[in-house]
Design a protein around this motif. Structure first.
Motif, short mmCIF file in Angstrom:
data_model
loop_
_atom_site.label_atom_id
_atom_site.label_comp_id
_atom_site.label_asym_id
_atom_site.label_seq_id
_atom_site.Cartn_x
_atom_site.Cartn_y
_atom_site.Cartn_z
N ILE A 33 0.85 -1.18 0.00
CA ILE A 33 0.00 0.00 0.00
C ILE A 33 0.89 1.23 0.00
O ILE A 33 1.63 1.47 0.96
N ASP A 34 0.87 1.97 -1.08
CA ASP A 34 1.66 3.18 -1.30
C ASP A 34 3.16 2.87 -1.45
O ASP A 34 3.67 1.87 -0.94
N MET A 35 3.82 3.75 -2.20
CA MET A 35 5.27 3.60 -2.42
C MET A 35 5.86 5.00 -2.60
O MET A 35 6.21 5.44 -3.67
N GLY A 36 5.97 5.72 -1.47
CA GLY A 36 6.47 7.09 -1.49
C GLY A 36 7.98 7.18 -1.57
O GLY A 36 8.68 6.17 -1.70
N ASN A 37 8.48 8.40 -1.47
CA ASN A 37 9.91 8.67 -1.59
C ASN A 37 10.73 7.77 -0.67
O ASN A 37 10.51 7.72 0.53
N GLY A 38 11.70 7.07 -1.24
CA GLY A 38 12.60 6.24 -0.45
C GLY A 38 12.08 4.85 -0.14
O GLY A 38 12.83 4.02 0.39
N ALA A 39 10.84 4.57 -0.48
CA ALA A 39 10.24 3.30 -0.06
C ALA A 39 10.81 2.09 -0.80
O ALA A 39 10.90 1.00 -0.24
N LEU A 40 11.20 2.29 -2.06
CA LEU A 40 11.68 1.15 -2.84
C LEU A 40 12.94 0.54 -2.23
O LEU A 40 13.08 -0.69 -2.17
N GLY A 41 13.83 1.38 -1.77
CA GLY A 41 15.04 0.86 -1.12
C GLY A 41 14.71 0.12 0.16
O GLY A 41 15.21 -0.99 0.41
N GLU A 42 13.84 0.71 0.99
CA GLU A 42 13.47 0.07 2.25
C GLU A 42 12.69 -1.21 2.04
O GLU A 42 12.82 -2.17 2.81
N LEU A 43 11.88 -1.25 0.99
CA LEU A 43 11.09 -2.46 0.71
C LEU A 43 11.98 -3.68 0.58
O LEU A 43 11.61 -4.79 1.00
N GLN A 44 13.16 -3.50 0.02
CA GLN A 44 14.05 -4.64 -0.22
C GLN A 44 14.62 -5.23 1.07
O GLN A 44 15.21 -6.31 1.04
N ARG A 45 14.41 -4.56 2.20
CA ARG A 45 14.76 -5.15 3.49
C ARG A 45 13.73 -6.21 3.90
O ARG A 45 14.00 -7.04 4.77
N HIS A 46 12.56 -6.16 3.27
CA HIS A 46 11.44 -6.99 3.73
C HIS A 46 10.96 -8.00 2.70
O HIS A 46 10.33 -8.99 3.07
N CYS A 47 11.22 -7.77 1.42
CA CYS A 47 10.88 -8.76 0.39
C CYS A 47 11.67 -8.46 -0.88
O CYS A 47 12.23 -7.37 -1.03
N GLY A 48 11.72 -9.43 -1.77
CA GLY A 48 12.45 -9.25 -3.01
C GLY A 48 11.74 -8.29 -3.95
O GLY A 48 10.52 -8.10 -3.87
N LEU A 49 12.48 -7.72 -4.86
CA LEU A 49 11.93 -6.76 -5.82
C LEU A 49 10.78 -7.34 -6.63
O LEU A 49 9.85 -6.63 -7.01
N TYR A 50 10.84 -8.63 -6.90
CA TYR A 50 9.85 -9.25 -7.78
C TYR A 50 8.88 -10.13 -7.01
O TYR A 50 8.21 -10.98 -7.60
N ASP A 51 8.79 -9.91 -5.69
CA ASP A 51 7.92 -10.75 -4.87
C ASP A 51 6.58 -10.11 -4.56
O ASP A 51 5.72 -10.75 -3.96
N LEU A 52 6.39 -8.85 -4.95
CA LEU A 52 5.09 -8.22 -4.74
C LEU A 52 4.05 -8.82 -5.67
O LEU A 52 4.34 -9.12 -6.83
N ASP A 53 2.83 -8.94 -5.17
CA ASP A 53 1.73 -9.46 -5.98
C ASP A 53 0.77 -8.38 -6.44
O ASP A 53 0.04 -8.57 -7.43
N ALA A 54 0.74 -7.24 -5.75
CA ALA A 54 -0.16 -6.15 -6.12
C ALA A 54 0.24 -4.90 -5.35
O ALA A 54 0.90 -4.97 -4.31
N VAL A 55 -0.18 -3.75 -5.89
CA VAL A 55 0.08 -2.45 -5.26
C VAL A 55 -1.22 -1.66 -5.22
O VAL A 55 -1.97 -1.62 -6.20
N LEU A 56 -1.47 -1.01 -4.08
CA LEU A 56 -2.56 -0.05 -3.95
C LEU A 56 -1.96 1.33 -3.71
O LEU A 56 -1.12 1.49 -2.82
#
Length: 250
Positions: A33-56
């Motif tokens: 849910i949401d992907m604001g400034n800086g979130a893409l880098g932090e997301l990779q601490r929690h799952c792989g770049l290609y592991d998301l199934d959907a975005v809101l």
């Protein structure tokens, strides 16, 4: 259902957190849910770049969506195996055009849709993986949505960016966890239909009958301790400040 706070800063990243982004997982399905400034880098601490199934995407202000441009690069120009398969991306009307303009140099105007299956949000309910999603328009200067995410008899409510409004109370009704913005300081800012302060977030949680309140989207110029105190004065249940990396099991 597991909630991970990827980023929780409002308006722009703080020294401690990226902007709004929240990972919700159940049955192996990963919803961002949401992907604001800086979130893409932090997301990779929690799952792989290609592991998301959907975005809101709750709305199209940069602090909620701009890292989708970097995520497009990661998916479209994937160095191993070609572009990643398209995943559903739900957002307000014009989301694809907004991201194309923000990126500014896409190979063609339709290339983002090769990796993002854009779908337009509107008030209502739908299924997304294992989740039952309810959306409604909230009070903000642009088209903006709050979300109610239900799974296994448990409910997560997310305010998005909003001033006080009845829609917010409906989304948060009897929620097990209410993730609510608290951008303003009571007695300092009073701008209608823009944001909530800590007191208003607490009042909304009380009126909605939420079990637990987590304050988020607090900008670096707002004192979070004041907003926490004000929310606690208005809500008798547990209240805490969102922190990047925090997890909540519902």
């Amino acid at each position: 259902m597991l909630l991970t706070v990827v980023g929780c800063s409002g308006s722009f990243p703080s020294a401690d957190s990226a902007c709004s982004s929240y990972l919700v997982e159940a049955d192996g399905f990963r919803l961002l849910i949401d992907m604001g400034n800086g979130a893409l880098g932090e997301l990779q601490r929690h799952c792989g770049l290609y592991d998301l199934d959907a975005v809101l995407l709750s709305h199209l202000h940069a602090d909620h969506c701009i890292d989708m441009c970097g995520y497009f690069v990661a998916r479209y120009y994937r160095h191993d195996g070609g572009p990643a398969a398209a995943i559903p991306v739900y957002g307000p009307a014009g989301t694809e055009r907004r991201l194309n303009i923000a990126y500014g140099d896409v190979p063609d105007e339709k290339c983002m849709s090769e990796v993002f299956d854009f779908r337009t949000l509107q008030p209502g309910s739908f299924r997304l993986g294992p989740f039952a999603i309810t959306t409604d328009l909230v009070s903000h200067p642009v088209e903006a949505y709050g979300f109610r995410v239900e799974y296994g008899g448990r409910t997560l409510a997310y305010s998005g960016d909003t001033g006080p409004c009845d829609a917010l109370l409906g989304l948060a009704a009897d929620a097990d966890l209410f993730l609510c913005e608290a951008s303003f300081t009571h007695g300092k800012e009073d701008i209608p239909e823009l944001h909530l302060n800590g007191r208003q977030a607490g009042q909304a949680a009380t009126r909605a009958g939420a079990a637990r309140l987590v304050l988020t989207h607090i900008p670096p110029w707002t004192n979070p301790a004041v907003n926490l105190r004000d929310a606690q004065a208005a809500f008798s249940g547990p209240v805490e400040l969102a922190k990047a990396g925090s997890t909540y099991e519902l």
